[in-house]
Design a protein around this motif. Structure first.
Motif, mmCIF file in Angstrom:
data_model
loop_
_atom_site.group_PDB
_atom_site.id
_atom_site.type_symbol
_atom_site.label_atom_id
_atom_site.label_comp_id
_atom_site.label_asym_id
_atom_site.label_seq_id
_atom_site.Cartn_x
_atom_site.Cartn_y
_atom_site.Cartn_z
ATOM 1 N N VAL A 462 0.962 -1.369 0.009
ATOM 2 C CA VAL A 462 0.137 0.323 -0.137
ATOM 3 C C VAL A 462 0.512 0.959 0.043
ATOM 4 N N ASP A 463 1.123 2.184 -1.102
ATOM 5 C CA ASP A 463 1.869 2.974 -1.092
ATOM 6 C C ASP A 463 1.094 4.667 -0.441
ATOM 7 N N ALA A 464 2.122 5.423 -0.070
ATOM 8 C CA ALA A 464 1.465 6.672 1.214
ATOM 9 C C ALA A 464 -0.038 7.189 -0.179
ATOM 10 N N GLU A 465 0.365 7.152 -0.932
ATOM 11 C CA GLU A 465 -0.964 8.643 -1.552
ATOM 12 C C GLU A 465 -2.600 7.805 -1.096
ATOM 13 N N ARG A 466 -2.140 6.522 -1.469
ATOM 14 C CA ARG A 466 -3.258 5.536 -0.643
ATOM 15 C C ARG A 466 -3.545 5.726 1.022
ATOM 16 N N LEU A 467 -3.242 5.567 1.520
ATOM 17 C CA LEU A 467 -3.098 5.824 2.857
ATOM 18 C C LEU A 467 -3.374 7.406 3.355
ATOM 19 N N ALA A 468 -3.314 8.015 2.265
ATOM 20 C CA ALA A 468 -2.859 9.828 2.787
ATOM 21 C C ALA A 468 -4.513 10.243 3.911
ATOM 22 N N PRO A 469 -5.791 9.882 3.299
ATOM 23 C CA PRO A 469 -6.589 9.840 3.379
ATOM 24 C C PRO A 469 -7.345 9.410 4.862
ATOM 25 N N VAL A 470 -6.970 8.698 5.322
ATOM 26 C CA VAL A 470 -6.683 8.022 6.290
ATOM 27 C C VAL A 470 -6.340 8.838 7.317
ATOM 28 N N ALA A 471 -4.722 9.618 6.831
ATOM 29 C CA ALA A 471 -4.019 9.871 7.782
ATOM 30 C C ALA A 471 -4.273 10.947 8.404
ATOM 31 N N THR A 472 -5.335 11.670 7.416
ATOM 32 C CA THR A 472 -5.609 13.138 6.712
ATOM 33 C C THR A 472 -6.772 12.891 8.214
ATOM 34 N N LEU A 473 -7.738 11.943 8.248
ATOM 35 C CA LEU A 473 -8.510 11.638 9.085
ATOM 36 C C LEU A 473 -8.226 11.760 11.038
ATOM 37 N N LEU A 474 -7.138 11.235 10.998
ATOM 38 C CA LEU A 474 -6.289 10.245 12.482
ATOM 39 C C LEU A 474 -6.427 11.764 12.181
ATOM 40 N N ARG A 475 -5.510 12.648 11.788
ATOM 41 C CA ARG A 475 -5.031 14.185 12.640
ATOM 42 C C ARG A 475 -6.338 15.174 12.672
ATOM 43 N N ALA A 476 -6.963 14.947 12.019
ATOM 44 C CA ALA A 476 -8.597 15.558 11.920
ATOM 45 C C ALA A 476 -9.164 14.990 13.221
ATOM 46 N N LEU A 477 -9.198 14.186 14.120
ATOM 47 C CA LEU A 477 -9.861 13.442 14.779
ATOM 48 C C LEU A 477 -9.030 14.213 16.286
ATOM 49 N N GLY A 478 -8.265 13.766 15.517
ATOM 50 C CA GLY A 478 -7.441 14.388 17.458
ATOM 51 C C GLY A 478 -7.114 15.188 17.625
ATOM 52 N N MET A 479 -6.953 16.324 16.717
ATOM 53 C CA MET A 479 -7.503 18.204 16.518
ATOM 54 C C MET A 479 -7.928 18.215 16.749
ATOM 55 N N LEU A 480 -9.457 17.527 16.143
ATOM 56 C CA LEU A 480 -10.457 17.794 16.778
ATOM 57 C C LEU A 480 -10.867 17.127 18.136
ATOM 58 N N ARG A 481 -10.404 16.652 19.405
ATOM 59 C CA ARG A 481 -10.449 15.916 20.438
ATOM 60 C C ARG A 481 -12.047 14.823 19.905
ATOM 61 N N ALA A 482 -12.001 14.108 19.033
ATOM 62 C CA ALA A 482 -13.236 13.278 18.755
ATOM 63 C C ALA A 482 -13.675 12.039 20.423
ATOM 64 N N PRO A 483 -14.515 12.492 21.002
ATOM 65 C CA PRO A 483 -15.031 11.215 21.444
ATOM 66 C C PRO A 483 -14.227 9.676 20.897
ATOM 67 N N GLY A 484 -13.155 9.613 21.634
ATOM 68 C CA GLY A 484 -13.233 7.617 21.942
ATOM 69 C C GLY A 484 -11.192 8.129 20.558
ATOM 70 N N ALA A 485 -10.874 9.246 20.385
ATOM 71 C CA ALA A 485 -9.870 9.178 19.491
ATOM 72 C C ALA A 485 -8.708 9.429 20.383
ATOM 73 N N LEU A 486 -8.447 9.027 21.367
ATOM 74 C CA LEU A 486 -7.169 8.406 22.341
ATOM 75 C C LEU A 486 -6.473 6.710 21.940
ATOM 76 N N GLU A 487 -7.921 5.941 22.157
ATOM 77 C CA GLU A 487 -7.629 4.626 21.827
ATOM 78 C C GLU A 487 -7.414 4.640 20.910
ATOM 79 N N LEU A 488 -7.794 5.083 19.700
ATOM 80 C CA LEU A 488 -8.165 4.838 18.242
ATOM 81 C C LEU A 488 -6.189 5.346 18.056
ATOM 82 N N LEU A 489 -6.068 6.209 17.856
ATOM 83 C CA LEU A 489 -4.867 7.136 17.645
ATOM 84 C C LEU A 489 -3.584 5.923 18.570
ATOM 85 N N LYS A 490 -3.579 6.023 19.245
ATOM 86 C CA LYS A 490 -2.797 5.386 20.377
ATOM 87 C C LYS A 490 -2.632 3.390 19.568
#
Length: 703
Positions: A462-490
């Motif tokens: 899986v190349d990096a470009e294909r992973l970019a959407p998930v990476a963008t969403l992971l950053r967003a969930l953390g920066m917006l302090r989404a419920p459950g984000a801590l366990e997900l990102l860990k």
């Protein structure tokens, strides 16, 4: 009779003893030990014998610096005008101690020729000798000693550069054009303006750079016209010059360059940002935020974030059409919370089929910082992660082995092996011992030992470009302090993909103490891009993240530069970071410059001894920043140390010392500071408090 002869015998014994002592000193002049020769010269000078002048002249040519230094003192004590030329040669000696002794010796001769040598060599010597030369001239009762030598140095530099510009070879003319501009004189501007259209592009570019350093707005019109040229070097020089001249009248031309999406567009944006804020500059930045290249548009919009944002109508219009939505979303990302009124127009793009637009929308709502969009982002994450599951599925379900199978361990018993296998085993064993020694050395320094990350897959398809959407969403969930984000990102913080791991760590830096602790531990990992992203995220996350960066400083090596850069771009510095920053200053290097600047911003009075000690390092690259930091701290105990650099041979250091001294109060160094008002370099004169040269206007320059 017997009593009458006794005084005569005593006198005869004394004369014989003195002659014997003198004979011994003459013999010592031939000693192979330089310290013995130097002592002999010193003692002979103390006897005041005029016939010894020839001996001192010979000693002035000695191979040892300590002998030459004593010879200079002895020659000066003679006060003989014939030794002036020889002392002038010693003033050019390679050893600073010899130079200083020669300068003081010349002050004792007190004739015009000796004064001329001192005045001439002031502009050619380093800080220590320059300071001694000024003191020597004062000892010779020269009024306004420092003012005189500074003016003489400026006159010599001007004449030399002027001659080189007219008669030198092309490379020499290029250097002279830049140096003339740094003088800031009106005559320099008059001479450089015709050269901006010279057929030799490198000379024209140098003239433009010189005009930028001159600071005269008469040159703005001529320089702005060069933005239409096709030579990259000339355009780059023109942009740099306009950035220094800071005339808002050039903003429209700079805007045109900024939106052309060329290699020099970032320079045009930097130039606009350097201008005083006016409605014209704000309008130019907003135009770039909509029409510039993505990176340039982001920089312009982020600059407008602190200026109250851009008119939302134009951005909202872009968000209504798929063809222009990308530029509108890019502007929202840069504007951040200032684009809150546009959130309702951004949210629909989260359901866009185009992945690129969808991810831009995710970044846009994240930058706005409104938590109401978290449910939509969580749904998007589920969709994207499910799409990746088949691609990231393990081909081999069993865990990869982490130890050698029997018979394959190279460190095992070597009996029964061939010679080649045995040599390979010894080679492996040697490298293991080297690794162990390196790890022990790292532990002794207090830094954590970073173990190599063991691959969990034989191959990741899986190349990096294909992973970019998930990476963008992971950053967003953390920066917006989404419920459950801590366990997900860990869970993603140890992922084999650097892209996903970096996104998770950036998100964790916004999720309180536990997330910050996980993020800061990654700063010692070898991936430099990840270190930079995490450091910037921690610096932007607030006080806890900034404190974590400071805590990690002693445990890092060359990566300190990334952490210090992130702290310097932040809005605040943790109150307890003085000791860690002082340790960086003590270590020296490029990191010390940033650390010193941070100490100045922190107003850390306890750092004054450390900063003063840093000034003892003559070749420190952080000298300028240390001086400016001491100026910010404004403690009178540092005045003498700072004032010594008013004599420095580098203009940027003199300017920094003058700036710092004016903030601290010059005290007894007012005369030295005033002398720099006649310095050759405009930056030094203005730092010393001289009134700027009266400038013309851009319209005058055009006429």
């Amino acid at each position: 009779m017997r009593t009458g002869t006794r005084p005569f015998l005593l006198m005869l014994a004394l004369v014989v003893g003195c002659d014997g002592s003198r004979d011994q000193l003459l013999a010592d002049l031939q000693s192979p030990r330089p310290e013995v020769r130097a002592l002999a010269v010193k003692k002979l000078a103390g006897q005041g014998n005029a016939d010894d002048l020839v001996l001192f002249t010979r000693a002035a040519k000695d191979l040892s610096a300590i002998v030459r230094a004593e010879a200079a003192v002895a020659l000066g004590e003679s006060q003989d005008p014939r030794v002036v030329d020889l002392l002038g040669e010693l003033l050019e000696d390679s050893d600073e101690e010899v130079q200083g002794r020669a300068a003081m010796a010349l002050s004792k001769v007190k004739n015009d020729k000796a004064k001329a040598y001192l005045t001439l060599q002031y502009g050619r010597r380093g800080r220590t000798t320059r300071q001694v030369i000024v003191q020597a001239l004062k000892n010779a009762n020269v009024p306004g000693a420092m003012t005189e030598v500074v003016a003489a140095e400026a006159k010599g530099q001007w004449e030399r550069n002027l001659l080189t510009l007219t008669e030198g070879a092309l490379p020499e003319r290029v250097g002279a054009a830049e140096e003339l501009g740094k003088s800031g004189r009106a005559e320099a501007v008059n001479r450089l303006l015709p050269l901006v259209r010279d057929s030799q592009v490198i000379l024209a570019a140098a003239a433009v750079r010189g005009l930028g350093d001159a600071g005269d707005k008469r040159a703005v019109g001529a320089i702005a016209l060069l933005l239409d040229e096709s030579f990259p070097e000339l355009r780059e020089s023109a942009l740099t010059a306009l950035m220094k001249l800071k005339d808002p009248a050039a903003a429209p031309r700079l805007q045109a360059v900024a939106v052309e999406k060329s290699a020099v567009s970032p320079l045009a944006i930097d130039a606009i940002l350097a201008f005083p804020r006016t409605p014209e500059t704000d309008a130019a930045l907003c135009a770039v935020a909509l029409d510039g290249a993505p990176v340039d548009a982001l920089a312009a919009a982020q600059a407008m974030r602190s200026r109250g944002g851009c008119p939302v109508e134009a951005i909202g219009e872009r968000l209504t059409k798929p063809a222009t939505a990308a530029t509108g979303l890019q502007a929202v990302i840069g504007l951040g919370p200032a684009a809150q009124p546009l959130l309702a127009k951004v949210t629909p793009w989260l359901g866009q089929n185009d992945a690129a637009l969808r991810m831009l929308a995710v970044e846009a709502v994240t930058a706005v910082g409104d938590a109401s969009v978290v449910p939509l982002l969580q749904k998007l994450y589920e969709q994207e992660s499910k799409g990746l599951e088949p691609l990231r599925a393990d081909w081999v379900n069993q865990k990869l082995p982490e130890t050698y199978a029997p018979g394959y361990d190279p460190s095992a018993d070597s009996s029964g092996r061939s010679g080649v296998e045995d040599r390979a085993a010894r080679h492996t064993s040697l490298f293991e011992r080297v690794k162990a020694l390196n790890a022990a050395r790292v532990r002794e320094s207090g830094r954590p030992v970073v173990k190599p990350r063991v691959p969990t897959e034989l191959v990741d398809d899986v190349d990096a470009e294909r992973l970019a959407p998930v990476a963008t969403l992971l950053r967003a969930l953390g920066m917006l302090r989404a419920p459950g984000a801590l366990e997900l990102l860990k869970g993603y913080s140890q992922d084999s993909s650097v892209v996903l791991r970096t996104a998770a760590l950036v998100g964790l830096s916004h999720l309180g103490p536990e997330g910050v602790a996980i993020a800061k531990a990654s700063l010692v990992e070898p991936e430099r891009d990840m270190q930079k992203a995490v450091a910037q995220a921690l610096a932007a996350s607030g006080e806890s993240g900034q404190a974590a960066l400071v805590e990690m400083l002693p445990k890092m090596g060359s990566e300190k530069l990334l952490v210090l850069d992130a702290l310097s771009k932040g809005t605040a510095i943790p109150a307890g970071s003085s000791e860690a920053l002082q340790a960086v200053v003590r270590e020296g290097g490029a990191e010390a410059a940033l650390a010193a600047a941070l100490l100045g911003r922190l107003r850390a009075k306890d750092a004054i001894p450390t900063l003063l000690k840093a000034l003892d390092e003559t070749n420190s690259v952080a000298r300028r920043d240390v001086l400016l930091a001491l100026g910010e701290l404004g403690d009178a105990q540092a005045t003498d140390a700072v004032a010594r650099d008013l004599f420095h041979d580098l203009p940027e250091v003199r300017a920094a010392a003058a700036t710092a001294l004016r903030k601290m109060g010059p005290g007894s160094h007012t005369e030295s500071l005033d002398a720099l008002k006649s310095d050759y370099f405009r930056s030094v004169r203005e730092a010393a408090g001289a009134a700027p040269v009266k400038e013309g206007t851009a319209s005058e320059g055009a006429r």
